[in-house]
Design an enzyme around this catalytic site. Structure first.
Site, PDB file in Angstrom:
ATOM      1  N   HIS A   1       0.831  -1.203   0.000  1.00 21.14           N
ATOM      2  CA  HIS A   1       0.000   0.000   0.000  1.00 21.14           C
ATOM      3  C   HIS A   1       0.874   1.265   0.000  1.00 21.14           C
ATOM      4  O   HIS A   1       2.018   1.233   0.470  1.00 21.14           O
ATOM      5  CB  HIS A   1      -0.883   0.042   1.260  1.00 21.14           C
ATOM      6  CG  HIS A   1      -2.016  -0.922   1.248  1.00 21.14           C
ATOM      7  ND1 HIS A   1      -2.245  -1.823   2.258  1.00 21.14           N
ATOM      8  CD2 HIS A   1      -3.006  -1.121   0.339  1.00 21.14           C
ATOM      9  CE1 HIS A   1      -3.328  -2.541   1.977  1.00 21.14           C
ATOM     10  NE2 HIS A   1      -3.807  -2.136   0.822  1.00 21.14           N
TER      11      HIS A   1
ATOM     12  N   CYS B   1      -2.785   0.661   9.559  1.00 21.48           N
ATOM     13  CA  CYS B   1      -3.809  -0.289   9.094  1.00 21.48           C
ATOM     14  C   CYS B   1      -4.801  -0.667  10.185  1.00 21.48           C
ATOM     15  O   CYS B   1      -5.928  -1.073   9.897  1.00 21.48           O
ATOM     16  CB  CYS B   1      -3.158  -1.587   8.609  1.00 21.48           C
ATOM     17  SG  CYS B   1      -1.673  -1.337   7.651  1.00 21.48           S
TER      18      CYS B   1
HETATM   19  C1  CIR Z   1      -3.731  -7.534   3.378  1.00 23.28           C
HETATM   20  O1  CIR Z   1      -2.887  -8.039   2.645  1.00 23.28           O
HETATM   21  O2  CIR Z   1      -4.741  -6.994   2.946  1.00 23.28           O
HETATM   22  C2  CIR Z   1      -3.513  -7.599   4.877  1.00 23.28           C
HETATM   23  N1  CIR Z   1      -2.858  -8.816   5.214  1.00 23.28           N
HETATM   24  C3  CIR Z   1      -2.698  -6.419   5.358  1.00 23.28           C
HETATM   25  C4  CIR Z   1      -3.379  -5.108   5.159  1.00 23.28           C
HETATM   26  C5  CIR Z   1      -2.557  -3.970   5.634  1.00 23.28           C
HETATM   27  N2  CIR Z   1      -3.249  -2.742   5.523  1.00 23.28           N
HETATM   28  C6  CIR Z   1      -2.675  -1.589   5.200  1.00 23.28           C
HETATM   29  O3  CIR Z   1      -1.487  -1.553   4.834  1.00 23.28           O
HETATM   30  N3  CIR Z   1      -3.439  -0.518   5.186  1.00 23.28           N
END
Ligand code: CIR
Length: 253
Positions: free
Chosen positions: A161, A248
């Site tokens: 991200h 996150c």
């Molecule tokens: C994913 O791959 O969607 C989750 N394991 C991690 C999400 C992390 N979120 C973020 O960077 N905003």
């Protein structure tokens, strides 16, 4: 200033969450302890935290940031780019309805994870990633403009991200991972550069004049402090195993 945050307790199925990391499977009990400390740290910064129930159907649902973008003018539900995460939005809709009478939405074929969106005053930088497509970014910019805000897209390399590699700390101060150093849109910021071997430290959060950083990245923490920020460090090991960072784990508004 932030008054509120929404978080979600990690579910036991987090061990089946999406990841590219080779750090191993998260330890659930330790994740719960780290999550409780995260909540307590937000509260210590003067934020009132709403804790949503865990959702076993959605292994990644503790990463609430991706499901909505909250601006001072409006809240926007996303259409997450990963199929397994789309259903996370339903309960976030209910939680946000308590604070916002009208909710905007990103709709298919647009996809967008709000982890790809970085707010700098009235402007929103939108990373075009494997999760956020050009149509999702276009819809978001139209919604922002309808509310007197603006947005622009950012090309991305291989990171998950936008905010995996960038964190805005207010007052023109920007944490930046090496992959973004050549990006013209970020040249005028006061940059705090993160060494590649500490790249996880590029995700940090400014909360009411404090900066919450991941523990265990001393060069980065020292650089953030040298730039004039007071830091609070949290152990994030179990979330790092799922490619998740500090931003996150909450929606802050
Ligand atoms: C994913 O791959 O969607 C989750 N394991 C991690 C999400 C992390 N979120 C973020 O960077 N905003």
């Amino acid at each position: 200033m932030f008054s509120n945050a929404i978080v979600r307790t990690p579910c036991k199925n987090m061990v089946s969450g999406i990841t590219t990391s080779t750090l191993g499977s998260p330890n659930y009990d330790l994740a719960i302890v780290q999550h409780e400390r995260y909540i307590a740290t937000l509260e210590s910064c003067g934020v009132s935290v709403t804790v949503l129930d865990k959702e076993e159907d959605y292994p990644d649902s503790t990463f609430v940031e991706d499901t909505a973008l909250i601006t001072p003018e409006c809240a926007i539900l996303t259409n997450p780019g990963a199929l397994s995460r789309k259903g996370e939005v339903d309960s976030i809709r209910d939680a946000l309805a308590e604070h916002y009478s009208e909710l905007e939405e990103i709709k298919a074929p647009g996809t967008l994870d709000a982890g790809d969106v970085m707010m700098v005053a009235n402007h929103y930088y939108i990373g075009l990633s494997a999760r956020t497509n050009p149509e999702g970014a276009k819809q978001l910019i139209a919604i922002l403009e309808a509310h007197g805000l603006s947005g622009s897209t950012v090309a991305m390399g291989s990171i998950l991200h936008l905010k995996t590699g960038l964190s805005y700390l207010e007052n023109n101060s920007l944490i930046i991972a090496s992959g973004f150093l050549q990006e013209a849109q970020f040249k005028s910021f006061d940059q705090i550069s993160i060494p590649d071997e500490e790249s996880y430290a590029a995700n940090a959060i400014w909360v009411n004049s404090k900066v919450i950083v991941a523990a265990g990245f001393p060069t980065s923490q020292a650089a953030i402090e040298l730039a004039g920020h007071e830091t609070l460090a949290l152990n994030m090991s179990e979330f790092q195993k799922l490619d998740g960072g500090l931003s996150c784990l909450s929606l802050r508004f």
